[in-house]
Design a protein around this motif. Sequence first.
Motif, short mmCIF file in Angstrom:
data_model
loop_
_atom_site.label_atom_id
_atom_site.label_comp_id
_atom_site.label_asym_id
_atom_site.label_seq_id
_atom_site.Cartn_x
_atom_site.Cartn_y
_atom_site.Cartn_z
N THR A 120 0.84 -1.19 0.00
CA THR A 120 0.00 0.00 0.00
C THR A 120 0.87 1.24 0.00
O THR A 120 2.06 1.19 0.30
CB THR A 120 -0.92 0.03 1.23
OG1 THR A 120 -0.12 0.08 2.41
CG2 THR A 120 -1.84 -1.17 1.25
N ALA A 121 0.29 2.37 -0.35
CA ALA A 121 1.00 3.64 -0.36
C ALA A 121 0.03 4.76 -0.05
O ALA A 121 -1.20 4.61 -0.21
CB ALA A 121 1.67 3.87 -1.71
N GLU A 122 0.58 5.89 0.40
CA GLU A 122 -0.20 7.10 0.64
C GLU A 122 0.21 8.12 -0.41
O GLU A 122 1.30 8.67 -0.36
CB GLU A 122 0.06 7.65 2.05
CG GLU A 122 -0.25 6.66 3.17
CD GLU A 122 -1.74 6.32 3.24
OE1 GLU A 122 -2.57 7.19 2.86
OE2 GLU A 122 -2.07 5.20 3.64
N ASN A 123 -0.64 8.35 -1.38
CA ASN A 123 -0.37 9.31 -2.45
C ASN A 123 -1.24 10.55 -2.27
O ASN A 123 -2.27 10.50 -1.59
CB ASN A 123 -0.63 8.68 -3.82
CG ASN A 123 0.31 7.53 -4.11
OD1 ASN A 123 1.41 7.44 -3.54
ND2 ASN A 123 -0.09 6.63 -5.00
N GLU A 124 -0.81 11.65 -2.87
CA GLU A 124 -1.55 12.90 -2.73
C GLU A 124 -1.79 13.52 -4.10
O GLU A 124 -0.97 13.39 -5.02
CB GLU A 124 -0.79 13.90 -1.86
CG GLU A 124 -0.62 13.47 -0.42
CD GLU A 124 0.04 14.56 0.41
OE1 GLU A 124 -0.44 15.70 0.36
OE2 GLU A 124 1.05 14.26 1.08
N TYR A 125 -2.92 14.22 -4.21
CA TYR A 125 -3.28 14.90 -5.44
C TYR A 125 -3.71 16.33 -5.12
O TYR A 125 -4.35 16.58 -4.09
CB TYR A 125 -4.44 14.19 -6.14
CG TYR A 125 -4.06 12.90 -6.83
CD1 TYR A 125 -3.84 12.88 -8.20
CD2 TYR A 125 -3.90 11.72 -6.11
CE1 TYR A 125 -3.49 11.70 -8.84
CE2 TYR A 125 -3.55 10.54 -6.75
CZ TYR A 125 -3.35 10.54 -8.11
OH TYR A 125 -2.99 9.38 -8.74
N TYR A 126 -3.36 17.25 -6.00
CA TYR A 126 -3.91 18.59 -6.00
C TYR A 126 -4.63 18.80 -7.31
O TYR A 126 -4.03 18.67 -8.40
CB TYR A 126 -2.81 19.64 -5.80
CG TYR A 126 -2.42 19.84 -4.37
CD1 TYR A 126 -3.08 20.78 -3.57
CD2 TYR A 126 -1.41 19.08 -3.79
CE1 TYR A 126 -2.74 20.96 -2.23
CE2 TYR A 126 -1.05 19.26 -2.46
CZ TYR A 126 -1.72 20.19 -1.69
OH TYR A 126 -1.39 20.36 -0.36
N LEU A 127 -5.91 19.12 -7.23
CA LEU A 127 -6.72 19.37 -8.41
C LEU A 127 -7.07 20.85 -8.43
O LEU A 127 -7.62 21.38 -7.45
CB LEU A 127 -8.01 18.54 -8.37
CG LEU A 127 -7.86 17.05 -8.02
CD1 LEU A 127 -9.23 16.38 -8.00
CD2 LEU A 127 -6.95 16.34 -9.01
N PHE A 128 -6.77 21.53 -9.52
CA PHE A 128 -7.00 22.97 -9.62
C PHE A 128 -8.16 23.20 -10.59
O PHE A 128 -8.00 23.06 -11.81
CB PHE A 128 -5.74 23.68 -10.11
CG PHE A 128 -4.56 23.51 -9.17
CD1 PHE A 128 -4.39 24.38 -8.10
CD2 PHE A 128 -3.67 22.46 -9.33
CE1 PHE A 128 -3.33 24.21 -7.22
CE2 PHE A 128 -2.61 22.29 -8.47
CZ PHE A 128 -2.44 23.16 -7.40
N PRO A 129 -9.36 23.51 -10.05
CA PRO A 129 -10.55 23.61 -10.89
C PRO A 129 -10.45 24.73 -11.92
O PRO A 129 -9.76 25.73 -11.72
CB PRO A 129 -11.67 23.90 -9.88
CG PRO A 129 -11.13 23.45 -8.57
CD PRO A 129 -9.66 23.72 -8.63
N ALA A 130 -11.14 24.50 -13.04
CA ALA A 130 -11.22 25.54 -14.07
C ALA A 130 -12.08 26.69 -13.54
O ALA A 130 -12.78 26.56 -12.53
CB ALA A 130 -11.83 24.95 -15.34
N ALA A 131 -11.98 27.82 -14.22
CA ALA A 131 -12.75 28.99 -13.81
C ALA A 131 -14.24 28.66 -13.79
O ALA A 131 -14.75 27.96 -14.67
CB ALA A 131 -12.48 30.14 -14.78
N ASP A 132 -14.90 29.15 -12.73
CA ASP A 132 -16.35 28.97 -12.57
C ASP A 132 -16.77 27.52 -12.37
O ASP A 132 -17.94 27.18 -12.57
CB ASP A 132 -17.13 29.57 -13.76
CG ASP A 132 -16.82 31.04 -13.98
OD1 ASP A 132 -16.65 31.75 -12.97
OD2 ASP A 132 -16.73 31.46 -15.14
N VAL A 133 -15.82 26.65 -12.01
CA VAL A 133 -16.15 25.25 -11.74
C VAL A 133 -16.00 25.00 -10.25
O VAL A 133 -14.97 25.33 -9.65
CB VAL A 133 -15.24 24.29 -12.52
CG1 VAL A 133 -15.44 22.86 -12.04
CG2 VAL A 133 -15.53 24.39 -14.02
#
Length: 966
Positions: free
Chosen positions: A234-247
Amino acid sequence: MTSPSRRRFLSGSALTIAALTGSVAAAADSQDRPAGRGGASSSPGEAIAALPPADAVERTYRTVVVETVDVDSTDELTYTARSTAETLDVDPTALSTIASVFTADYDRRLGTARGSFDALAGDDAAASVDDWRVDDDGELAVASTDGHAAFAGGEDESDRVDAAATMAEVAVGDEPRFGEDATGVATAFDAFESMQTVLFVPDPDVARISTTASGELRSLAAGFGTHPTALTGTAENEYYLFPAADVTLDEETARAIVADVEPNEVVDATVSTVDDAVHVEATVEAAPEYDREAAPDADVTASFDRETTTMTFEHVGGESVPADELELWVDGELADTQPADEFDSFADGDTLTVDTDALAVVGLRWFDESANVYYAYASETVDRAAFEGSADPDAGTATIRYVGPNDADSSKLAVTHRRDDGGVRAVDDAFADADGTLTDGDEVVVEDVDFGDSVRVQLDVPDVAGIHTTPLAHVRVSPPRLYLHGHPERGTLVRYHGSTERDADEFRVLVDGEPASTQLAENAETLSPGDVVELGEFPLGSELEVEWTAPDESMVVAEHVVTPRTHVSVTYDADDGTATITHREGEALPADDLEVRVDGSPTDAALQEDGDTFEQGDAFVVDAPPFASVELVWVGEDAEHRVGGTTTGRDVIEAAYDPVAEELELTYVGGQPADPSRLRVQRHGARGRSGDDEGAFAAAYDELTAGDSVTVDAALDDRIALVVRIERENATSARSVAHYSMTPQHPFGFEHEDGSLTATYRDPIARAASEFRVLVDGEPIDRQPADVHDTLAREATLDLGDVPVGSTVTVEWTAPDESITVQEYSVAPSATFDVAYDADEDVLEVVHDGGDAIEADALGVVAPPAIERPADWDGDGRVTEGDAATFEATEAPRTVYVVFRERELLHRERVDADDDGDAGSDSDSGSGSSSSSESSSSSGSSSSSASSSGGRSDTGSASVARSDAH
């Protein structure tokens, strides 16, 4: 959440796999990695210090991947780290971080490296920036200083050098760096400071992320504690999601995006908001691994019933499979009813039927939860016959129409438009007019398509390991295709491969940039698929082009340089160390335009002493060492062409195999001393290629002389290749000169004459004769190989006595614990046939023209492209001279083959489909086998120079037909 015992395919999206392609890490399993030992930095943020914005180097960034390198040996390096070290020619263990940019134009790659290496040396710097120097080797430009390097690829040297110099300017602070123009770079690389691998996607739509993220994100970043392909637990991974404008990105969508991108199985995820980003902390488990050998050896077929929209899987042979290890998947989810609900085991004759929609992806998979391995027995995407596609290049549109008999769910479909430059966009609301339900006639029209673009429709459902979704429809917008080539007797021909009929005056032929005296329209009013037009003869070196003039801007759709149509043979005398080059057939060539090259370097070999041309029957001799490349090259004003050649020393290694010790002995028997460093031994086995013994000859000898040998380990299922490595001035090439299969593969050639059958040993490995047993119609013959020979070496013969036509000869290899059948041969009759094709009636007639009488049910005819597999002879009883059979052939055959029991070739006849009327040539009949020790080459000819005969037992008739015809 899906149970870990029934994990779906977890290869994630094409984005992640493509971004990390080749990074097959054997990196440490630790989640928290220590700082690298390279002198510059081990920070992912510092690794991109030399990367410029994409527009500064005129590229489109799909993804940026950063790896921290911290290894004790080169065996632990990822592929990316190893290849970067080789590119920069530095010690791999001196690297601390590497950054790789995957661009829309893949060959214009960029990369950087930090570590404890010195500035890279070169002869003459192409440019310099402060203490950075820029060097270019013809393929790659590298900017470097102590501990820091950046490189750029591409076809154009000035582009490479400019990009590398720009990266140096970014590194010293003279130009803006990557991140100042891309959302989220600073946030992601600061947050992922301790991660081993960081993936940053500047624009998920350009990078072809799943449709879940289409239009939702400006950028995306992922941090992997362990390289995804190296994960075992197993692993602990991370994500950053940067929403589009007005989303506004809700938790469900965020989890779905991460599940799409993550290469392994997301078993838990925590979603939170950090400033302008959505932060996802994901616990993941290693994806299951493919293991065909572990799965029961069962044959399973799949069939779809359109009327009932059901898929049926049938076990049609092989081992039974425990039902509790089988899974039925429909549209990325486990079906409600599973095999274990119906069977204890799935065995021969059993069927499994599952309900589907009119459009679905369905598969049957074996899965071993304890070992985390899988194998898919069958996988189908239906209903691909329910769509039709077309393109209108003039209007710039592509249309895909639904023509299925059943209503379908349009919400399951994704339509994508891929541009020729690599850009990809999702076509939103593609089937909106269908109101959620597709019926016959519903269509999507994609606009703004250009040549080279493609449009596809596929199911937007989760992938499962081994059960992959294939496109339901695919339309590529292409200009008409023509093929220019030289014919030995008819000069230059143009063959039309377009899918639609076109006016011939839409095309213009150019010779060296000027309109040709003969144009297509002078020989044909229209061009239909398969049409061939003769253009005549042109001087050697002429550059021909065919332009398509119908568009507003004409485009070149075919190119060809006129090169020699000459057949030469090259034979090598291993005792004298000389190669003889002989003109066999074809046009005579000016001697002054020919060069003999050894290992790529011209020699002073005298081609002609008594004449100005090299023509049929002429021959000359050149000195050449063993394991060298010898080539005859025609050199024109602006082009050159390899007329023929060989690699010397193909027959100077003898092989003997000990199946008990599982060892292969390779012995040099040449009469000339040889350089052992040229010779490589490559082993291919069940686990892939092994390089353990690659340099065995060089390790044992400084110079090879007759009798020198090496012994390498080789299991029964291994294959060994001998490869010659040839160093040229600007490149290194590798050419295989021998292949050895430890288990014999069709070791004998057979010849049947006057009722007597003779076998000739063809295997390149010398073996004990006692290892073989020969049977006729299932019974051992009285005289076995061991009664005649102690050892079987090449060309050893066996007289098998009187064996009737129609008998089946079986050869068993008895060396393993259980004997293996390694060859079967049907004793073929001897007969000739006559072939005629009537293009008006689409009828092919084959007539027995003399020789043995043959049972009708043993005869078949192959005539590609219309008849790809043997078609049965029409009629019963025995076929004798004068008997005929007719076959429907809606396309003119190129070559017609008459085969015996779908295995032995009785007759081959070339049918010249380019001429009107019935014409046959290149006829080849009768049984027997032939071989040649010469290495020969034919230039400019569209016909095959290989011979086929009825006595060959190692090639099935259908495969002979396909290879000869194409």
